[in-house]
Design a protein around this motif. Structure first.
Motif, PDB file in Angstrom:
ATOM      1  N   ILE A  71      27.158  34.182  33.353  1.00 31.47           N
ATOM      2  CA  ILE A  71      28.199  34.355  32.337  1.00 31.47           C
ATOM      3  C   ILE A  71      27.552  34.138  30.979  1.00 31.47           C
ATOM      4  O   ILE A  71      26.947  33.087  30.742  1.00 31.47           O
ATOM      5  CB  ILE A  71      29.358  33.350  32.525  1.00 31.47           C
ATOM      6  N   GLU A  99      26.125  33.880  39.949  1.00 29.68           N
ATOM      7  CA  GLU A  99      26.861  34.463  38.821  1.00 29.68           C
ATOM      8  C   GLU A  99      26.140  34.154  37.519  1.00 29.68           C
ATOM      9  O   GLU A  99      25.496  33.093  37.388  1.00 29.68           O
ATOM     10  CB  GLU A  99      28.280  33.892  38.738  1.00 29.68           C
ATOM     11  N   GLU A 116      36.009  38.395  36.853  1.00 28.62           N
ATOM     12  CA  GLU A 116      36.807  38.676  35.661  1.00 28.62           C
ATOM     13  C   GLU A 116      38.195  38.066  35.776  1.00 28.62           C
ATOM     14  O   GLU A 116      38.679  37.395  34.849  1.00 28.62           O
ATOM     15  CB  GLU A 116      36.905  40.186  35.465  1.00 28.62           C
ATOM     16  N   SER A 154      32.976  42.679  32.607  1.00 21.83           N
ATOM     17  CA  SER A 154      32.383  42.177  33.846  1.00 21.83           C
ATOM     18  C   SER A 154      32.100  43.305  34.825  1.00 21.83           C
ATOM     19  O   SER A 154      32.765  44.342  34.813  1.00 21.83           O
ATOM     20  CB  SER A 154      33.314  41.147  34.492  1.00 21.83           C
ATOM     21  N   ASN A 155      31.117  43.066  35.690  1.00 20.92           N
ATOM     22  CA  ASN A 155      30.809  43.996  36.769  1.00 20.92           C
ATOM     23  C   ASN A 155      31.449  43.576  38.080  1.00 20.92           C
ATOM     24  O   ASN A 155      31.196  44.177  39.136  1.00 20.92           O
ATOM     25  CB  ASN A 155      29.292  44.149  36.948  1.00 20.92           C
ATOM     26  N   LYS A 164      26.683  38.950  40.128  1.00 26.79           N
ATOM     27  CA  LYS A 164      27.974  39.003  39.447  1.00 26.79           C
ATOM     28  C   LYS A 164      27.781  38.507  38.011  1.00 26.79           C
ATOM     29  O   LYS A 164      27.118  37.489  37.791  1.00 26.79           O
ATOM     30  CB  LYS A 164      28.997  38.136  40.173  1.00 26.79           C
ATOM     31  N   TRP A 165      28.384  39.216  37.077  1.00 23.82           N
ATOM     32  CA  TRP A 165      28.124  38.912  35.657  1.00 23.82           C
ATOM     33  C   TRP A 165      29.381  39.137  34.818  1.00 23.82           C
ATOM     34  O   TRP A 165      30.180  40.039  35.097  1.00 23.82           O
ATOM     35  CB  TRP A 165      26.991  39.800  35.153  1.00 23.82           C
ATOM     36  N   ALA A 166      29.530  38.307  33.809  1.00 27.51           N
ATOM     37  CA  ALA A 166      30.594  38.507  32.825  1.00 27.51           C
ATOM     38  C   ALA A 166      30.042  38.190  31.439  1.00 27.51           C
ATOM     39  O   ALA A 166      29.252  37.254  31.264  1.00 27.51           O
ATOM     40  CB  ALA A 166      31.794  37.619  33.125  1.00 27.51           C
ATOM     41  N   HIS A 167      30.469  38.978  30.485  1.00 29.02           N
ATOM     42  CA  HIS A 167      30.096  38.783  29.078  1.00 29.02           C
ATOM     43  C   HIS A 167      31.356  38.475  28.290  1.00 29.02           C
ATOM     44  O   HIS A 167      32.354  39.201  28.382  1.00 29.02           O
ATOM     45  CB  HIS A 167      29.422  40.053  28.549  1.00 29.02           C
ATOM     46  N   VAL A 194      36.463  40.093  27.451  1.00 27.33           N
ATOM     47  CA  VAL A 194      35.669  39.855  28.654  1.00 27.33           C
ATOM     48  C   VAL A 194      35.273  41.198  29.257  1.00 27.33           C
ATOM     49  O   VAL A 194      36.088  42.117  29.369  1.00 27.33           O
ATOM     50  CB  VAL A 194      36.413  38.967  29.692  1.00 27.33           C
ATOM     51  N   LYS A 254      24.428  44.792  30.159  1.00 18.71           N
ATOM     52  CA  LYS A 254      24.490  45.025  31.610  1.00 18.71           C
ATOM     53  C   LYS A 254      23.153  45.507  32.164  1.00 18.71           C
ATOM     54  O   LYS A 254      22.814  45.235  33.330  1.00 18.71           O
ATOM     55  CB  LYS A 254      25.586  46.043  31.907  1.00 18.71           C
TER      56      LYS A 254
END
Length: 461
Positions: free
Chosen positions: A332, A330, A360, A354-355, A423-426, A352, A415
């Motif tokens: 973040i 992941e 998320e 996220s993909n 897996k990613w979140a901003h 937030v 992105k």
């Protein structure tokens, strides 16, 4: 401020009171002060009684809400400061609330006053006596102190907290907590095809860099934390108006938060592999500064610069691209990225993006538990289309329409640089990174994100 498990009634006596249970609390208060009174325990109503002892009755309403526990903690610290009382005793508290109480006491006690003349009359609170101290309380102390560490770094003015200075603080932490550290300067980044940090920092006399700290490489799961670290943001050649430039020392908060989080995680000894990547640069103005119309390359993608004040996404793009070297499960990222998020959410929550729906959801849950709330936003393909260029692969802003949802579009830009199948979140923290004094924070940086991320990472082991 120390926390001690004791039934001793010392200093300010604090009695939490629930609605319909006032009689028992009032009886206890009368025994301690010798004074009879009336009190209705509505949410966050309080009454200070002075007599044989000082007693603070604090109303919590009909049921436990952690936000009210935190506000009570701030009231306890504030009352001790006003009374010049060195100690306080919490008479009772459900065990699952002590963590929130302790964190908020430490967070509210903090103030950034190192540049002020010392107040000789100010009394430091020495001890708060609690009904008991378990693992949760001990961990809360570590995390709250890490958040205050973050706040101190973020609060430093840009004349002190240059990219070099932040790197030095990271090096000190690495030595103290046995972390690996790696520094990539402009020339090295350019050789790797990462030109965002170097271009944004090109107008400053303080060289930019990517600073990376690594904890527990053998951990069960690898999580990369990426922080925007613009130590001061003038806006570049498309310079900010004066009233928007004040406070731009806080544009490094994302980097400070990931540094504070890896401090907390390493001191808690969590069995998770955490990599903190801090993209550090000063967005300055000079004849060397990058310009509108420039085309830069980050990884395999070219980007046309339409606005030099959309610099945060460029430095983050470098760090996100580089994170693939750690093969993360992941990623973040945190950034004071867009003013638009403040328009959307005010100072009550961060955005937030996220993909991954589970990531998320889990981050939002951690935010609810810590009081560092998040609100989700979409990243539909139609938004991503707006970031495509005509003479380049991408643009750093969509254009000049006031109707464009810049927080969403900035996330769509980021992105594009997330490692494939990761897996990613901003988290856009531009509305919550500093305060003029609210809730259980005094004026200055909040360190928003340290407790949230640490809580999230605790649940990954």
């Amino acid at each position: 401020m120390d926390f001690v498990a004791s039934k001793e009634l010392s200093g300010l006596i604090v009695i939490p009171v629930f609605e319909k249970k006032e009689a028992e609390a009032l009886k206890k208060a009368e025994e301690l002060t010798g004074a009879k009174t009336e009190f209705k325990a509505k949410k966050n109503e309080f009454l200070l009684l002075r007599g044989k002892k000082s007693v603070l009755l604090y109303g919590l309403g009909e049921k436990i809400e952690l936000k009210n526990i935190r506000l009570m903690a701030a009231s306890v610290v504030s009352t001790c400061e006003e009374l010049k009382e060195k100690n306080a005793t919490l008479v009772s508290m459900p065990e699952d609330c002590l963590k929130a109480f302790v964190e908020a006491c430490l967070i509210y006690e903090y103030s950034f006053d190192k540049y002020k003349k010392r107040d000789e009359e100010k009394i430091a609170i020495e001890k708060i006596f609690l009904p008991n101290i378990g693992k949760e309380v001990s961990e809360a102390i570590i995390v709250a102190k890490a958040q205050n560490y973050t706040r101190s770094l973020a609060n430093e003015p840009s004349s002190i907290a240059t990219p070099e200075y932040v790197q030095h603080q990271a090096a000190l932490l690495a030595k103290e907590n046995d972390l690996k550290i790696k520094v990539l300067e402009s020339s090295e980044l350019r050789k790797l095809g990462l030109n965002g940090i170097a271009e944004v920092g090109s107008g400053s006399d303080h060289p930019p860099r990517l600073v990376i700290l690594e904890y527990n490489p053998s951990g069960k799961k690898t999580v990369c934390l990426v922080g925007k670290g613009i130590t001061f943001d003038t806006g570049g050649l498309q310079i900010k108006p004066g009233r928007y430039m004040h406070g731009m020392k806080y544009d490094k908060t994302g980097a400070c938060v990931v540094l504070g989080t890896i401090k907390a995680v390493s001191e808690l000894k969590l069995d998770v592999h955490v990599v903190a990547l801090m993209a550090l640069a000063e967005n300055g103005v000079s004849d060397r500064a990058y310009k509108p119309g420039d085309i830069i390359k980050i990884g395999e993608k070219t980007i046309e610069i339409l606005h030099t004040d959309a610099e945060g996404r460029l430095v983050l793009a470098d760090a996100l691209t580089y994170s693939k070297n750690y093969k993360p499960d992941e990623v973040i990222d945190l950034a004071t990225l867009t003013g638009a998020i403040l328009v959307c959410l005010g100072s009550e929550a961060a955005g937030v993006f996220s993909n991954d729906s589970k990531l998320e959801k889990d981050l939002i849950q951690a935010g609810e538990e810590t009081g560092e709330r998040l609100w989700p936003f979409p990243m539909w393909d139609e938004y991503s289309e707006k970031m495509k260029g005509t003479i380049s692969d991408l643009k750093n802003i969509s254009g000049w329409s006031p109707d464009d949802p810049d927080s969403i579009l900035a996330a769509c830009f980021l992105k594009e640089f997330v490692p494939e199948k990761t897996k990613w979140a901003h988290l856009d923290i531009a509305g919550v990174d500093n305060t003029d004094g609210k809730g259980f924070y005094k004026e200055g940086n909040t360190g928003f994100g340290v407790r949230l991320l640490t809580e999230y990472l605790k649940k990954q082991v």
